[in-house]
Design an enzyme around this catalytic site. Structure first.
Site, short mmCIF file in Angstrom:
data_model
loop_
_atom_site.label_atom_id
_atom_site.label_comp_id
_atom_site.label_asym_id
_atom_site.label_seq_id
_atom_site.Cartn_x
_atom_site.Cartn_y
_atom_site.Cartn_z
N ASN A 72 0.75 5.06 -6.83
CA ASN A 72 -0.30 5.01 -5.82
C ASN A 72 -1.10 6.30 -5.72
O ASN A 72 -2.25 6.29 -5.31
CB ASN A 72 0.29 4.65 -4.45
CG ASN A 72 1.56 5.40 -4.12
OD1 ASN A 72 2.53 5.38 -4.88
ND2 ASN A 72 1.55 6.08 -3.01
N GLN A 77 0.25 -1.54 -6.15
CA GLN A 77 -1.05 -1.01 -6.59
C GLN A 77 -1.60 -1.72 -7.82
O GLN A 77 -2.79 -1.61 -8.12
CB GLN A 77 -0.95 0.49 -6.87
CG GLN A 77 -0.71 1.35 -5.63
CD GLN A 77 -1.87 1.32 -4.64
OE1 GLN A 77 -2.99 0.92 -4.96
NE2 GLN A 77 -1.61 1.75 -3.42
N GLY A 101 -0.76 -7.82 0.75
CA GLY A 101 -2.13 -8.30 0.90
C GLY A 101 -3.17 -7.22 1.15
O GLY A 101 -4.25 -7.25 0.56
N HIS A 102 -2.83 -6.24 2.01
CA HIS A 102 -3.89 -5.34 2.48
C HIS A 102 -4.38 -4.36 1.42
O HIS A 102 -5.35 -3.63 1.65
CB HIS A 102 -3.48 -4.61 3.77
CG HIS A 102 -2.48 -3.53 3.60
ND1 HIS A 102 -2.83 -2.20 3.54
CD2 HIS A 102 -1.13 -3.56 3.49
CE1 HIS A 102 -1.73 -1.46 3.42
NE2 HIS A 102 -0.69 -2.28 3.38
N THR A 121 8.89 -17.34 11.73
CA THR A 121 7.76 -18.26 11.61
C THR A 121 6.66 -17.63 10.75
O THR A 121 6.34 -16.44 10.91
CB THR A 121 7.21 -18.60 13.00
OG1 THR A 121 8.27 -19.23 13.73
CG2 THR A 121 6.02 -19.54 12.94
N CYS A 156 0.97 7.93 3.83
CA CYS A 156 2.21 8.00 4.61
C CYS A 156 2.70 9.42 4.78
O CYS A 156 3.59 9.68 5.55
CB CYS A 156 3.29 7.17 3.93
SG CYS A 156 2.65 5.60 3.34
C1 LIG Z 1 1.04 0.81 0.10
C2 LIG Z 1 2.22 0.80 -0.79
C3 LIG Z 1 3.47 0.31 -0.37
C4 LIG Z 1 3.76 -0.12 1.05
O1 LIG Z 1 3.01 -1.16 1.52
P1 LIG Z 1 2.98 -1.42 3.11
O2 LIG Z 1 2.14 -2.59 3.27
O3 LIG Z 1 2.44 -0.19 3.74
O4 LIG Z 1 4.38 -1.66 3.53
C5 LIG Z 1 4.50 0.28 -1.27
N1 LIG Z 1 4.34 0.72 -2.53
C6 LIG Z 1 3.17 1.20 -2.97
C7 LIG Z 1 3.06 1.66 -4.39
C8 LIG Z 1 2.07 1.28 -2.12
O5 LIG Z 1 0.92 1.78 -2.56
#
Ligand SMILES: *Cc1c(COP(=O)(O)O)cnc(C)c1O
Length: 420
Positions: free
Chosen positions: A154, A182, A203-204, A240, A328
């Site tokens: 990432n 990623q 998803g995000h 759910t 993070c």
């Molecule tokens: C963003 C990310 C995560 C964590 O995803 P969350 O939705 O924040 O729990 C895990 N691994 C990698 C490589 C990421 O970039």
């Protein structure tokens, strides 16, 4: 004062991405009229079930997997934790092999398991951020419960030889998991053609909303759930279903598949243009990560003689969103564990900035960064005693002066942030 999306240049897509308008439209009915519980027997509920299954098919299709192998979760972290947890539960073994550059979701879970008596091997990476398969070959043995290696990093975007390591694990009868958060949607993946047992996605990071992820679990892989409750997700994940988000996730995967080739070329060109222009216009900049083995959307560069936190603060004032490594760890003064594992000095790592693109970026965004970044770096270097010392005196101890200055600069930036 609020910062709105109209104001900003958003180049932090590895932290999170905007929800695609098409995704929002797909979700809308499930937040308004069709709010039934998919587990209910009456049609108002059970009709929703079919929509969840359609989304599962779309997620599976992007991964080259079977829909029966997809289980929805709440986030990437949950998927990662579930994979490791399941492996140690089902195998009863006490050894985990992973890398030194995983996301906190894996690293911190493994460190906690270490405290409980598990043996964890954190595989090293090379200076260019790449991983040698031979390192995995040395570590994976019959005591190993699971080997977990991310598909793409990432912070640097560097890609790992996941399929080769999966083969190796298969030959040795060891479960293999990959955090592909990623990679999914950015590079083509086909799980039917490799030996990966488990894979995490969320998803995000691909234009679906926050709060929904998935775990791919290869057919006939034993699984011990972490979230235990109802019979949802075939008993593998109680709770759910987050219906609207799952539907949005499915739509986002469908869009990612359609846009992958075309947008890969354009997004890669944007990234390359920014990177090449930065290297051409700003001295003492180093790209972190092997440039020809990366995600198309990510660049990470260390700007010597400045503190990343100070650069980010000034970029933020110019309404540009970028990051120093992982979202993070923002706020901590520790340099990135990824860059440290690549052998960067703490001082150089603290000057590292990540720009990560998505399909919603354009040349105008690159232009905007190029308008302000060289000036920001110049200004910060002008006030940096490190830079002066470096210029005026060959024997100047950059490392120790830097450490001191880093602290001051970051504290100053922090107090400015708090005051703002
Ligand atoms: C963003 C990310 C995560 C964590 O995803 P969350 O939705 O924040 O729990 C895990 N691994 C990698 C490589 C990421 O970039």
């Amino acid at each position: 004062m609020k910062v709105t999306p109209q104001d900003i240049v958003y180049l932090d897509n590895n932290a999170t991405t905007p929800v695609a308008p098409e995704v929002f439209e797909a979700m809308r009915p499930f937040l308004t009229d069709f709010w039934g519980n998919p587990s209910s027997a009456y049609r108002f509920g059970s009709q929703i079930h079919a929509k969840v299954e359609e989304a599962r098919e779309k997620v599976a299709s992007l991964l080259g997997a079977d829909p029966k192998e997809i289980f929805f979760t709440s986030c990437g972290t949950e998927s990662d934790n579930a994979a490791i947890h399941s492996a140690i539960e089902t195998t009863g073994k006490k050894k985990i092999v992973t890398t030194a550059v995983e996301h906190a979701a894996i690293i911190n879970q493994c460190e906690q398991l270490q405290k409980k008596g598990y043996e964890v091997v954190f595989l090293p990476v090379r200076e260019d951020g790449t991983l040698d398969v031979a390192e995995a070959a040395k570590a994976v043995d019959e005591q190993t419960a699971i080997c977990s290696v991310m598909w793409a990093n990432n912070e640097t975007g560097v890609l790992f030889p996941v399929e080769e390591i999966a083969d190796l694990c298969k030959r040795r009868g060891v479960l293999f998991h990959t955090d592909a958060v990623q990679a999914v949607g950015k590079i083509p993946l086909c799980l039917k053609e490799n030996k990966v047992d488990m894979l995490s996605l969320v998803g995000h990071k691909l234009h679906a909303p926050k709060g929904v992820g998935a775990l791919y679990l290869r057919r006939r892989t034993r699984f011990a759930p972490t979230v235990i409750g109802g019979h949802q997700e075939k008993g593998k994940r109680g709770g759910t279903e987050n219906v609207a988000s799952i539907v949005g996730f499915g739509r986002a995967c469908e869009l990612a598949a359609q846009r992958m080739t075309e947008e890969n070329l354009r997004v890669r060109a944007l990234r390359d243009r920014l990177e090449n222009e930065i290297l051409a216009r700003i001295p003492d900049v180093y790209v972190n990560g092997r440039r020809d083995l990366r995600l198309p959307n990510t660049m990470n560069a260390a700007f010597d003689f400045v503190e990343a936190e100070a650069v980010l603060l000034l970029l933020d004032k110019a309404n540009i969103c970028a990051s120093s490594g992982s979202a993070c760890t923002t706020g901590s003064l520790d340099p990135s564990h990824v860059l440290k594992a690549m052998g960067l000095s703490a001082a150089r790592a603290r000057g590292a900035i990540r720009f990560s693109f998505s399909i919603y970026n354009s040349d105008r965004d690159v232009d905007r960064v190029l308008e302000v970044l060289p000036g920001i770096i110049r200004r910060l270097r002008e006030i940096s005693p490190l830079h002066h010392g470096h210029r005026d005196n060959e024997n100047y101890d950059v490392e120790s002066a830097r450490a001191k200055f880093a602290q001051e600069q970051a504290e100053k930036a922090e107090s400015e942030i708090t005051a703002a």
